[in-house]
Motif scaffolding. Sequence first.
Motif, short mmCIF file in Angstrom:
data_model
loop_
_atom_site.label_atom_id
_atom_site.label_comp_id
_atom_site.label_asym_id
_atom_site.label_seq_id
_atom_site.Cartn_x
_atom_site.Cartn_y
_atom_site.Cartn_z
N ILE A 224 0.84 -1.20 0.00
CA ILE A 224 0.00 0.00 0.00
C ILE A 224 0.87 1.25 0.00
CG2 ILE A 224 -1.94 -1.14 1.12
CD1 ILE A 224 -1.05 0.07 3.76
N SER A 225 2.15 1.06 0.27
CA SER A 225 3.17 2.10 0.14
C SER A 225 4.50 1.37 0.02
CB SER A 225 3.17 3.04 1.35
OG SER A 225 3.72 2.41 2.48
N ARG A 226 5.59 2.09 -0.11
CA ARG A 226 6.89 1.42 -0.21
C ARG A 226 7.35 0.85 1.13
NH1 ARG A 226 10.88 4.14 -4.65
NH2 ARG A 226 9.31 5.01 -6.04
N SER A 227 6.65 1.18 2.20
CA SER A 227 7.07 0.70 3.53
C SER A 227 5.92 0.06 4.30
CB SER A 227 7.65 1.87 4.34
OG SER A 227 6.70 2.91 4.48
N ALA A 228 4.88 -0.39 3.60
CA ALA A 228 3.76 -1.05 4.27
C ALA A 228 3.04 -1.96 3.28
CB ALA A 228 2.78 -0.04 4.86
N ALA A 229 2.51 -3.07 3.79
CA ALA A 229 1.77 -4.02 2.96
C ALA A 229 0.53 -4.47 3.70
CB ALA A 229 2.64 -5.22 2.61
N ILE A 230 -0.51 -4.80 2.94
CA ILE A 230 -1.74 -5.32 3.52
C ILE A 230 -1.81 -6.82 3.24
CG2 ILE A 230 -3.18 -4.87 1.46
CD1 ILE A 230 -5.40 -3.99 3.44
N THR A 231 -2.29 -7.57 4.22
CA THR A 231 -2.40 -9.02 4.08
C THR A 231 -3.61 -9.48 4.87
OG1 THR A 231 -1.18 -11.11 4.26
CG2 THR A 231 -0.91 -9.53 6.05
N ALA A 232 -3.80 -10.79 4.99
CA ALA A 232 -4.92 -11.34 5.74
C ALA A 232 -4.57 -11.41 7.22
CB ALA A 232 -5.28 -12.73 5.22
N ALA A 233 -5.53 -11.07 8.07
CA ALA A 233 -5.28 -11.08 9.51
C ALA A 233 -4.94 -12.47 10.02
CB ALA A 233 -6.50 -10.53 10.25
N VAL A 234 -5.49 -13.52 9.39
CA VAL A 234 -5.21 -14.88 9.85
C VAL A 234 -3.76 -15.28 9.62
CG1 VAL A 234 -7.57 -15.73 9.61
CG2 VAL A 234 -6.04 -15.76 7.64
N CYS A 235 -3.03 -14.50 8.81
CA CYS A 235 -1.63 -14.80 8.55
C CYS A 235 -0.72 -14.33 9.68
CB CYS A 235 -1.19 -14.15 7.24
SG CYS A 235 -1.92 -14.89 5.76
N VAL A 236 -1.18 -13.39 10.48
CA VAL A 236 -0.32 -12.80 11.51
C VAL A 236 -0.90 -12.92 12.91
CG1 VAL A 236 0.79 -11.18 9.93
CG2 VAL A 236 -1.34 -10.52 11.05
N THR A 237 -2.08 -13.49 13.04
CA THR A 237 -2.70 -13.67 14.35
C THR A 237 -3.29 -15.06 14.46
OG1 THR A 237 -4.83 -12.81 13.58
CG2 THR A 237 -3.29 -11.23 14.55
N ASN A 238 -3.58 -15.46 15.68
CA ASN A 238 -4.20 -16.75 15.94
C ASN A 238 -5.67 -16.52 16.26
OD1 ASN A 238 -4.99 -19.28 16.70
ND2 ASN A 238 -3.41 -19.55 18.27
N PRO A 239 -6.58 -16.94 15.37
CA PRO A 239 -8.01 -16.67 15.59
C PRO A 239 -8.57 -17.30 16.87
CG PRO A 239 -7.60 -17.38 13.34
CD PRO A 239 -6.34 -17.63 14.10
N THR A 240 -7.94 -18.36 17.36
CA THR A 240 -8.47 -19.06 18.52
C THR A 240 -7.83 -18.63 19.83
OG1 THR A 240 -6.89 -20.88 18.23
CG2 THR A 240 -9.01 -21.06 17.09
N SER A 241 -6.91 -17.68 19.79
CA SER A 241 -6.23 -17.28 21.01
C SER A 241 -5.94 -15.79 20.98
CB SER A 241 -4.93 -18.06 21.19
OG SER A 241 -4.19 -17.58 22.29
N HIS A 242 -5.95 -15.16 22.15
CA HIS A 242 -5.60 -13.74 22.26
C HIS A 242 -4.09 -13.55 22.39
CE1 HIS A 242 -9.75 -12.30 22.65
NE2 HIS A 242 -9.96 -13.39 23.35
N ILE A 243 -3.35 -14.65 22.54
CA ILE A 243 -1.90 -14.59 22.66
C ILE A 243 -1.30 -14.70 21.28
CG2 ILE A 243 0.13 -15.65 23.68
CD1 ILE A 243 -1.66 -16.74 25.90
#
Length: 346
Positions: A62-81
């Motif tokens: 979205i810029s030369r220093s930021a990218a958008i991706t799917a939240a499931v790629c960087v977080t665990n849907p089943t845990s808050h940790i």
Amino acid sequence: MIRIDNTNNPVVIEQLLKNSLCPGACFVPGFTREPFKARPGSLPFVVYFPSRYRGICVGTLISRSAAITAAVCVTNPTSHIHDRRPINVVTATPYRHPRRGIRVQVTKILIPNLSEVTGYRQYLMQKSAAVLMFKQAIPDVIAEVPLRPIDIDYLGDVQLTLQQECFMAGWHFFYQGDKIFPVHKFLLQRNLRAQFVNTAKKGIWCEALSLKFQKALTNLGFHGYFENTGSICVRDPDRSAQPCHGMYGSTLVCEGKAVGMMMAPDAQWTNCTGFSNIIHLFSSKYLKDFMTCISRLFDVETSFDWKYLKQSLYEDVSLEEYDYVPVVYDKLIPNLKESSSNEYET
């Protein structure tokens, strides 16, 4: 009648038809929408990174220093940790190799402020986006493919119609005749590939996927109402292949803009044989506040002309080169013309 051989390029065929080179019927043997090797440099907005939750994921600049991706790629849907170990995004190359591309560290991850209600949070996580903030921008002088962001259609300016032609890009496509492994394993290709798909009626082509998505979320504890207006269905008309595992976070590009993303992996695994995908739109109501908030990060230097972008994806159609043995994707045919770029760690 005119016979067209040695081309699978729909842009070339479209030009022939418009130029009246086919006054009658045209017979186009072997013309399919099978994924093809994108011309190096034609997709400067596509990056990838190893995901501890999904194996490998695609990101879109979205810029030369930021990218958008799917939240499931960087977080665990089943845990808050969350796993807070460093993430390195591979940029500036269409070729997936440990010594190709520039690796830049992610310093911050932005995700929507999701509900804490059990089940409902998992439901939103499955169809939400996330933003990766890089440690620094990559100078063009050291990049194999200079980074260029693409415009994100979070306002719904692109009017999607039935059978509209769009494309997706990434490193994994499920081909006709492939097998689904009993455990979550998949073979990635080396070169970045693109595939043209058409928007289709969800009730016909994505009904099975919708039911699997609902069942997967029910197993995670969600028993509420499934909102269907924030997603669309795309398919390969020829049923030759489809974007699948290793493509989470891959965007759907229509009219030169990224309109949505492949975000729901808990429903995709057993649907690879369906040759259809549910794409969640950036202009969805549940993402409106988040997308409006992060829109200040968007830094699109130039808009992609849709016609030129489609034409730029193709290599010279007279060259018949393959970067993989069809039976075993990661077995490569040597190409002495390619040179490796220096690795750049941050």
